[in-house]
Design a protein around this motif. Structure first.
Motif, PDB file in Angstrom:
ATOM      1  N   PRO A 291    -100.170  30.637  66.230  1.00 35.76           N
ATOM      2  CA  PRO A 291    -101.515  31.224  66.290  1.00 35.76           C
ATOM      3  C   PRO A 291    -102.351  30.762  67.483  1.00 35.76           C
ATOM      4  O   PRO A 291    -103.199  31.505  67.971  1.00 35.76           O
ATOM      5  CB  PRO A 291    -102.164  30.757  64.981  1.00 35.76           C
ATOM      6  N   SER A 292    -102.098  29.551  67.972  1.00 35.80           N
ATOM      7  CA  SER A 292    -102.935  29.056  69.070  1.00 35.80           C
ATOM      8  C   SER A 292    -102.528  29.660  70.403  1.00 35.80           C
ATOM      9  O   SER A 292    -103.372  29.893  71.273  1.00 35.80           O
ATOM     10  CB  SER A 292    -102.831  27.532  69.175  1.00 35.80           C
ATOM     11  N   ARG A 293    -101.219  29.882  70.569  1.00 38.88           N
ATOM     12  CA  ARG A 293    -100.700  30.513  71.787  1.00 38.88           C
ATOM     13  C   ARG A 293     -99.427  31.216  71.401  1.00 38.88           C
ATOM     14  O   ARG A 293     -98.435  30.540  71.075  1.00 38.88           O
ATOM     15  CB  ARG A 293    -100.355  29.452  72.840  1.00 38.88           C
ATOM     16  N   ASN A 294     -99.480  32.531  71.397  1.00 35.21           N
ATOM     17  CA  ASN A 294     -98.255  33.249  71.032  1.00 35.21           C
ATOM     18  C   ASN A 294     -97.148  32.921  72.021  1.00 35.21           C
ATOM     19  O   ASN A 294     -97.385  32.831  73.232  1.00 35.21           O
ATOM     20  CB  ASN A 294     -98.511  34.764  71.027  1.00 35.21           C
ATOM     21  N   PHE A 329    -100.912  22.528  77.092  1.00 34.22           N
ATOM     22  CA  PHE A 329    -101.131  23.080  78.424  1.00 34.22           C
ATOM     23  C   PHE A 329    -101.984  24.348  78.404  1.00 34.22           C
ATOM     24  O   PHE A 329    -101.994  25.115  79.369  1.00 34.22           O
ATOM     25  CB  PHE A 329     -99.786  23.306  79.126  1.00 34.22           C
ATOM     26  N   ALA A 330    -102.678  24.549  77.276  1.00 32.80           N
ATOM     27  CA  ALA A 330    -103.623  25.674  77.235  1.00 32.80           C
ATOM     28  C   ALA A 330    -104.761  25.370  78.203  1.00 32.80           C
ATOM     29  O   ALA A 330    -105.039  24.208  78.504  1.00 32.80           O
ATOM     30  CB  ALA A 330    -104.170  25.822  75.818  1.00 32.80           C
ATOM     31  N   ARG A 412    -101.157  18.946  83.488  1.00 38.29           N
ATOM     32  CA  ARG A 412    -102.053  20.118  83.413  1.00 38.29           C
ATOM     33  C   ARG A 412    -102.451  20.557  84.818  1.00 38.29           C
ATOM     34  O   ARG A 412    -102.444  21.741  85.132  1.00 38.29           O
ATOM     35  CB  ARG A 412    -103.293  19.782  82.578  1.00 38.29           C
ATOM     36  N   GLN A 413    -102.777  19.576  85.660  1.00 38.22           N
ATOM     37  CA  GLN A 413    -103.172  19.922  87.038  1.00 38.22           C
ATOM     38  C   GLN A 413    -101.986  20.507  87.809  1.00 38.22           C
ATOM     39  O   GLN A 413    -102.094  21.516  88.492  1.00 38.22           O
ATOM     40  CB  GLN A 413    -103.675  18.684  87.764  1.00 38.22           C
ATOM     41  N   LEU A 414    -100.845  19.824  87.673  1.00 40.49           N
ATOM     42  CA  LEU A 414     -99.661  20.263  88.420  1.00 40.49           C
ATOM     43  C   LEU A 414     -99.242  21.677  88.000  1.00 40.49           C
ATOM     44  O   LEU A 414     -98.931  22.529  88.851  1.00 40.49           O
ATOM     45  CB  LEU A 414     -98.511  19.274  88.170  1.00 40.49           C
ATOM     46  N   TYR A 415     -99.251  21.930  86.693  1.00 39.56           N
ATOM     47  CA  TYR A 415     -98.808  23.250  86.224  1.00 39.56           C
ATOM     48  C   TYR A 415     -99.771  24.347  86.673  1.00 39.56           C
ATOM     49  O   TYR A 415     -99.363  25.477  86.927  1.00 39.56           O
ATOM     50  CB  TYR A 415     -98.646  23.267  84.702  1.00 39.56           C
ATOM     51  N   GLY A 440    -103.149  32.511  81.054  1.00 42.06           N
ATOM     52  CA  GLY A 440    -103.677  31.276  81.660  1.00 42.06           C
ATOM     53  C   GLY A 440    -102.991  30.073  81.046  1.00 42.06           C
ATOM     54  O   GLY A 440    -102.526  30.114  79.903  1.00 42.06           O
ATOM     55  N   GLY A 441    -102.913  28.995  81.833  1.00 41.42           N
ATOM     56  CA  GLY A 441    -102.304  27.758  81.326  1.00 41.42           C
ATOM     57  C   GLY A 441    -100.829  27.935  81.015  1.00 41.42           C
ATOM     58  O   GLY A 441    -100.157  28.819  81.540  1.00 41.42           O
ATOM     59  N   GLY A 442    -100.334  27.086  80.123  1.00 41.34           N
ATOM     60  CA  GLY A 442     -98.941  27.183  79.694  1.00 41.34           C
ATOM     61  C   GLY A 442     -97.942  26.727  80.739  1.00 41.34           C
ATOM     62  O   GLY A 442     -98.295  26.059  81.720  1.00 41.34           O
ATOM     63  N   MET A 443     -96.699  27.121  80.510  1.00 41.50           N
ATOM     64  CA  MET A 443     -95.607  26.705  81.398  1.00 41.50           C
ATOM     65  C   MET A 443     -94.822  27.909  81.908  1.00 41.50           C
ATOM     66  O   MET A 443     -93.834  27.753  82.615  1.00 41.50           O
ATOM     67  CB  MET A 443     -94.665  25.758  80.649  1.00 41.50           C
ATOM     68  N   HIS A 444     -95.229  29.100  81.499  1.00 46.25           N
ATOM     69  CA  HIS A 444     -94.546  30.306  81.994  1.00 46.25           C
ATOM     70  C   HIS A 444     -95.542  31.468  81.988  1.00 46.25           C
ATOM     71  O   HIS A 444     -96.620  31.361  81.399  1.00 46.25           O
ATOM     72  CB  HIS A 444     -93.356  30.659  81.084  1.00 46.25           C
TER      73      HIS A 444
END
Ligand SMILES: Cc1ncc(COP(=O)(O)O)c(C=O)c1O
Length: 512
Positions: A291-294, A329-330, A412-415, A440-444
């Protein structure tokens, strides 16, 4: 009849003789000491020590009735000579055959094959060549079938743009080594507590309270081998065969596979329906959501939708499994977890360190409602008795020293930088005319492809060429949306640039 005659001893091989004097011998009934029909071939089992090779050769011959019950084996000296091995080798093989019950040694007479009824001689150790094809196995149930649907990438070698892989080049190895070193002590040689290492659970309690609004006692936490095992344990604990389980689509296919493997009837439920609110008549034993990030689209369910979901679950007596795979990483502060909003404690929360630390760590966790804790501990007790302690304790130390939160802040900054590098590279590529789905955010992020375009075929080709893009349609059984899931966290800006140039070429050749 007793015959006495003079004999040249070299002619006596294979016959049993009683030597009276050097010249005259008495034949007491010839006993043939044959060798197995299948010749001894050391190349059949080249990796085995020589005595084991002889053992296996004779073992197979006995089980295949090439050497019959009661038959005498050749003398060790003779066999050694014939096989061109040392006598000790043959002796060791005979000792093993005797220890395993294939032959018996008779005082002064030699070694004989044990009496085995013919109907038991169908069994022989399985070799690679005669292993059964899975399809020919009788009576296999839906669990194995369900596992066929589980897509495990063919290669686990690192690839460019691979989703769900953190920046291993930026992982603080020295600090991790220090924590590992400090975790080696006599005390740590004890059994791991079933729920997991105490320090790690205490640290997690604080972390979850500050980052996810989850306020629980450490006794409600269970450390698992990644969230994959967490899902599996919950399915084992809560589901009965044919229970209905709802799984969001798009979603992580590993969730549906685990539920199917547990015997559940899995139905996909669209993200849009979750957002609108599930109908009151819809019944299910369990609902699995992010629910927080599909995963993989990155959308967040609105507060109204999250609260409505809790109401629905409480009315239907349905469990919700909240998979919080990359909330760290949101963008901005992560929202309060569904677990923390559930008055009636219908939510089970799972998180993982695969993305925040490194995938090989294989550590994740469950946050359980108190009512489920005793049952879950028993399940854990008979399933694996707890996980390896060293890495758990080291992770606890890593968190206690403040290394974990510092590492997350840096990542977080690097991603963010790597994400921008990917977006820039895509904008300069042939994919630029297509929309990017980026929460936004995340890893992909997800590069949309025109509908009807074969994202799976494109990914297959890309994977062969070292680019780890994943096809969106494989994550969306309901709508088969087309797209490429492209990770940006593991690669430097230069590597991202190169990989996207290559991706653009393959895209042109394959789809344009
Ligand atoms: C949404 C989601 N949940 C769970 C998992 C399982 O992760 P792990 O077992 O590494 O913790 C994954 C892996 O990619 C995932 O994407």
């Amino acid at each position: 009849m007793v015959v006495s005659f003079t004999v040249d001893k070299s002619q006596c091989r294979g016959l049993k003789w009683v030597v009276k004097d050097p010249i005259s011998v008495k034949l007491i009934g010839p006993i043939l000491t044959r060798l197995p029909l299948t010749p001894f071939n050391p190349l059949t089992h080249p990796g085995l020590p020589r005595y084991r090779q002889v053992f296996v050769w004779l073992q197979q011959a006995i089980l295949a009735a090439e050497l019959k019950s009661g038959e005498q084996l050749p003398a060790t000296r003779e066999l050694a000579h014939q096989l061109n091995v040392s006598r000790n080798t043959v002796k060791s093989a005979f000792e093993l055959l005797q220890a395993e019950g294939y032959i018996e040694a008779r005082q002064g007479a030699g070694s004989f094959v044990i009496d085995l009824p013919a109907h038991l001689l169908r069994h022989a150790p399985v070799t690679h060549s005669d292993a059964l094809a899975q399809s020919s196995l009788p009576g296999l149930n839906h669990r194995l079938d369900a596992l066929q649907a589980f897509r495990i990438p063919e290669t686990r070698a690192p690839q460019r743009l691979q989703p769900a892989v953190p920046a291993l080049d930026a992982f603080p190895l020295q600090q991790w080594k220090r924590c590992l070193g400090q975790s080696v002590s006599r005390h740590q040689l004890q059994h791991t507590p079933l729920a997991g290492d105490g320090l790690l659970r205490e640290e997690l309690v604080m972390h979850l309270a500050s980052r996810r609004g989850i306020q629980v006692d450490a006794s409600q936490l269970l450390i698992t081998s990644g969230s994959q095992q967490a899902l599996h344990l919950v399915a084992e604990l809560l589901l009965c065969p044919n229970d209905r389980v709802l799984v969001e689509s798009p979603g992580y296919p590993g969730t549906a596979a685990v539920m199917r493997a547990a015997g559940a009837k899995v139905e996909s439920i669209s993200w849009q329906l979750l957002q609108q609110g599930l109908p009151t008549g819809l019944k299910a034993a369990c609902l699995c959501v992010t629910p927080s990030r599909n995963f993989p689209l990155g959308h967040t369910l609105t507060l109204q939708a999250r609260l409505a979901l809790l109401n629905w679950a409480e009315q239907q007596d349905c469990w919700i499994i909240e998979d919080d795979f990359d909330c760290e990483f949101a963008t901005g502060q992560p929202i309060t977890a569904l677990y923390a909003l559930s008055r009636e404690q219908r939510v089970i929360y799972t998180g993982t360190f695969s993305r925040t630390m490194f995938p090989a760590l294989r550590l994740g966790y469950l946050v359980l409602p108190p009512a489920l804790v005793p049952g879950m501990l028993k399940l854990r007790g008979y399933q694996d008795g707890g996980l390896t302690r060293l890495s758990q304790h080291a992770l606890g130390k890593f968190m206690a020293e403040g290394y974990y939160s510092r590492h997350l802040k840096k990542m977080r900054q690097l991603y963010q930088q790597r994400r921008e590098a990917l977006i820039t590279a895509i904008a300069a590529s042939p994919l630029s005319e297509l929309p990017v789905i980026d929460a936004g955010g995340g890893m992909h992020l997800v590069q949309a492809l025109p509908s009807g375009r074969a994202d799976q075929a494109l990914c297959q080709r890309l994977n062969q060429e070292g680019i780890g893009a994943r096809p969106l349609s494989a994550y969306d059984p309901l709508n088969q949306q087309q797209g490429l899931i492209l990770g940006f966290s593991a690669d430097t800006a230069d590597q991202i640039d190169d990989a996207v140039s290559h991706l653009g070429l393959v895209y042109r050749q394959t789809l344009c």
